[in-house]
Design an enzyme around this catalytic site. Structure first.
Site, PDB file in Angstrom:
ATOM      1  N   SER A 333       0.848  -1.195   0.000  1.00 28.12           N
ATOM      2  CA  SER A 333       0.000   0.000   0.000  1.00 28.12           C
ATOM      3  C   SER A 333       0.882   1.244   0.000  1.00 28.12           C
ATOM      4  CB  SER A 333      -0.922  -0.018   1.222  1.00 28.12           C
ATOM      5  OG  SER A 333      -0.155  -0.012   2.416  1.00 28.12           O
ATOM      6  N   TYR A 334       0.250   2.401  -0.050  1.00 24.57           N
ATOM      7  CA  TYR A 334       0.981   3.674  -0.154  1.00 24.57           C
ATOM      8  C   TYR A 334       1.973   3.803   1.004  1.00 24.57           C
ATOM      9  CZ  TYR A 334       1.710   8.603  -1.182  1.00 24.57           C
ATOM     10  OH  TYR A 334       2.267   9.815  -1.523  1.00 24.57           O
TER      11      TYR A 334
END
Length: 851
Positions: A333-334
């Site tokens: 994820s980010y």
């Protein structure tokens, strides 16, 4: 049919998003700028079929800079930078991103922005909006501009983002604009002033830039503060009474003294004498307590950088570059988030199940799934992005090197947050020897829990104590006094520095690794074994100098106060212009005081560095006083005339040597030659002309003899120029006589190099011009080295057209396969030098020949 233009932050991300949103049915073409692709498909948006176009930028589209004349270090007082005009310029002009956005968005009906979901990404949103609007006849309706918010490159996240679009946040974008302008004005003013001041006085600084940064300098301050604590530390001796007992099964156990230590040797000896009267220790008590070692909370950016440095040996800047690649490839994820709490709707079970067949940790995952996952510990919700989580399964075969190691840690950390806590039995045994008390501590595992995943946090197998019973007597094997000394703190590690920066509000999760990387690259600190940051002499002197003049310039309090104001702008609770004006004015006053008080810092430089007059070695003669100037080879390399007290900048990153003791006809300075090696670029230059261009069409710092337009000088462009460059069209191919016997033509604008006539005795450029527009050359060989037809020793012809010459010419860098217009450079046939020539068929053949 309506059109929606979508813009991502990177080309790889645009391709991934387009593939997901089009269900793999998009078509792709190169954009008009040649650097970004456009992916197209037909899809549903707001209950109608529309044409989607997905393209990308390369990070920031624009960058803030001063208007042209204020970028001249020599003509602008740095104090003017606090109030002079600024402008937005293309961040990477060669990519032509604004041109691409304007063309592709000229007729769009919707603009959907897929930039990274942080403040910098919000700022890029408005750069994209502005660029797209430039290509439209009428402005796009703000109600048709949308922002996608997402945290992972998965089908679920991306399609959910398209279904829940929001508006771009202008307040967050303005906070970034404010930070950019504050950092630009403050950083450039201080950097220019102190660079020019100290490089003009000291020759062994060995840096090309002595920079100041509102975040960078407090970061350096932490490192120097720890260095000062180490240097001023005075060790004190102390004594520890150490007793070793032997158990019934022959195991030696070292006991801890309940008094810990004594700073008085005589008293310590008294205790030693007392216990020496006994040959056995008596067990007073055995206490066992069940304890828990908690599993970690969810992973955020700062913790990832800490572990990457302390556990994986990666610098934070390098680690974040890898994390960014893992994100764009859909593996995690980010990676920029301050949050350590998973959202309530986050599907932890699905993310965990993806890892159950992994050969490295699959067994542990299946055990957790079988017993049921534990709800992760409650962390902090900052409201930005979910914690860093693996989003796609990978093995060692899919990723390599540091990329795998970072993915391995991120995944193990995630699994550990869902595992059981580690439970263990802590045992403390108290012993009595006469009147003195001693202890032994041990641990034994009950349930290893998450430490089966994060194996390096597992309890040691040698921490277990043998069984003791109260009243038991054990034989004393040895007793002695151990002399020790109090120890200074160690140098800061990157991990510790990251913690300090986070605590004091220096930088953001995205910029912290950049600031640490900057102080390393600027030669202010060195990274040593264990990722420890040891300040250099320059770093120490700078911080001590700021402390003498104005401690607030290096303390973290100023920057943290600015960051608070910037956050208020982002929240819409502070006025952009008011914050900007107030902050710049404060630092403007500090700058003026710094300039007036610079002697206080200079006194420290005098102790640590050598003046220019005492640096370097005698090299070439000054054209003014005829004395030898000194060549200072530290960065930036310079020539210094101690008699005239003048310093002359030189071309950097190459070798400097005297060129045949020849002199410039304009100023009598001895000519020098700059080269990057026998097969690299080279040219001759006059050190005075290089710093003081003699003709209007010459630029400072770009004024070698190959660019000099002196009409008759034998070293200049008019005497040695051959033709226009085959690649850049803006430059001239000039013969470099200093390269003999490895003769070469070098473009005076770009990196094109043409090697020719190797080992020739002499090569000269004639005044006659070939039909193709290039000057003719005459080449002379010694009899035994001739490569000319019929063993001729001399021949005149065109380098590009004469068949006998073409075999003796080697292009060092590929050129574009297109016809090239040359510029004639001779007086022949009544033509003036430098006048453009019409393209010839031979030139098209020539371009193809050199490809």
């Amino acid at each position: 049919m309506k059109t929606a233009l979508m813009v991502a932050e990177k080309p790889s991300l645009a391709a991934s998003l387009a593939n997901i949103l089009s269900n793999g049915r998009c078509t792709s073409r190169k954009g008009l700028n040649g650097s970004c692709s456009i992916h197209e498909w037909i899809g549903q948006f707001r209950s109608e079929n529309i044409n989607f176009k997905m393209t990308s930028v390369f990070g920031h589209v624009m960058t803030l800079d001063f208007i042209g004349k204020y970028n001249n270090w020599d003509k602008v007082d740095p104090a003017e930078l606090f109030s002079c005009p600024t402008e937005k310029k293309e961040a990477v002009p060669r990519l032509k991103i604004p041109f691409l956005l304007a063309k592709e968005g000229a007729h769009c009906d919707y603009l959907i922005l897929w930039l990274d979901c942080d403040k910098e990404g919000e700022n890029i949103c408005f750069e994209v909006i502005h660029a797209v609007q430039q290509g439209m006849n009428k402005r796009l309706n703000p109600n048709d501009i949308w922002r996608a918010r997402f945290s992972a490159i998965t089908e679920k996240d991306i399609k959910a983002a398209l279904a829940n679009l929001v508006r771009p946040n202008e307040n967050e974008a303005k906070s970034v604009d404010a930070r950019q302008e504050i950092d630009l004005r403050i950083g450039c003013a201080f950097t220019r002033f102190q660079t020019k001041f100290f490089q003009g006085k000291y020759g062994d600084l060995d840096v090309s830039l002595i920079s100041y940064g509102p975040c960078q300098t407090p970061t350096l301050g932490f490192c120097v503060q720890r260095h000062d604590e180490i240097q001023t530390f005075k060790p004190d001796p102390y004594w520890v009474l150490q007793v070793t007992v032997k158990t019934s099964d022959g195991q030696d156990i070292i006991l801890s003294w309940s008094r810990v230590r004594s700073f008085d040797k005589e008293i310590a000896n008294m205790f030693l004498s007392h216990v020496k009267e006994y040959d056995q220790a008596t067990v007073i008590s055995v206490e066992s307590t069940e304890k828990t070692k908690s599993r970690p909370i969810a992973l955020n950016t700062v913790e990832l950088m800490r572990i990457a440095s302390s556990g994986l040996g990666m610098g934070p800047h390098h680690a974040m570059q890898i994390a960014e690649r893992l994100y764009t490839q859909g593996y995690i994820s980010y990676p920029r988030t301050e949050t350590t709490l998973y959202p309530e709707n986050f599907d932890l079970l699905a993310a965990l199940k993806q890892q159950q067949n992994n050969p490295d940790w699959g067994d542990q995952v299946r055990k957790i799934l079988a017993t049921g996952i534990n709800r992760p510990k409650k962390g902090l919700n900052v409201g930005d992005h979910p914690p860093i989580t693996p989003m796609k399964h990978a093995t060692r075969n899919d990723l390599d090197g540091d990329t795998w190691r970072l993915y391995d840690y991120i995944t193990r950390h995630f699994i550990a947050t869902l595992a059981h806590d580690c439970k263990y039995l802590s045992t403390t045994v108290k012993f009595e020897i006469g009147m003195e008390m001693f202890m032994a501590n041990g641990h034994s595992s009950i349930d290893p829990g998450y430490t089966n995943i994060l194996t390096w946090q597992a309890l040691g197998s040698n921490d277990t104590l043998p069984k003791f019973t109260p009243g038991e007597k054990v034989n004393i094997q040895e007793m002695k006094l151990v002399e020790c000394y109090t120890q200074p703190p160690d140098y800061l590690t990157e991990s510790e520095l990251i913690s300090l920066m986070e605590k004091h509000g220096i930088g953001t999760d995205a910029s912290i690794p950049v600031h640490i990387n900057n102080i390393c690259m600027r030669n202010y600190v060195n990274v040593t074994t264990g990722r420890k940051l040891v300040p250099t002499s320059l770093g120490i002197v700078l911080v001590h100098g700021y402390q003498k003049i104005d401690p607030e310039l290096v303390l973290p309090t100023m920057r943290s106060a600015v960051e608070e104001q910037l956050n208020l702008i982002a929240l819409g609770r502070a006025d952009f212009h008011a914050v900007l004006q107030h902050t710049v004015e404060i630092f403007k006053q500090k700058f003026h005081y710094f300039v007036k008080s610079i002697e206080a810092m200079d006194q420290l430089f005098e102790v640590s560095f050598s003046p220019l007059s005492a640096s370097g070695k005698a090299h070439s003669r000054c054209g003014k006083c005829r004395r030898y100037m000194k060549y200072i080879q530290t960065k930036p390399s310079r020539m210094h005339c101690a008699h005239c007290n003048e310093t002359y900048n030189l071309p950097q990153n190459g070798n400097i040597r005297i060129y045949k003791e020849l002199k410039c006809p304009l100023d009598d300075f001895e000519l020098l030659s700059w080269s990057t090696g026998a097969r690299g670029k080279s040219y001759t230059f006059c050190p005075y002309c290089y710093n003081n261009p003699p003709f209007r069409d010459m630029k400072k710092g770009m004024s070698g003899c190959n660019s000099c337009t002196h009409p008759t000088c034998p070293h200049g462009m008019n005497s040695n120029g051959l033709s226009s460059c085959l690649e850049c069209n803006a430059g001239i191919l000039v013969l470099d006589p200093s390269a003999a016997p490895k003769w070469k033509l070098v473009c005076n604008r770009c990196d094109v190099i043409i090697h020719l006539f190797e080992n020739a005795h002499k090569v000269t450029v004639d005044t006659e011009v070939c039909d193709c527009g290039a000057q003719l050359v005459t080449v002379e060989y010694k009899q035994e080295k001739s490569k000319l037809p019929n063993e001729a020793t001399e021949m005149t012809g065109c380098v590009f057209c004469t068949p006998a010459f073409m075999a003796l010419v080697e292009k060092h860098r590929a050129v574009a396969s297109k016809p090239v217009t040359t510029r004639g450079r001779g007086h022949a046939k009544g033509r003036s030098r430098g006048k453009p020539r019409p393209p010839k068929d031979k030139m098209a053949q020539l371009a193809a020949y050199f490809v």
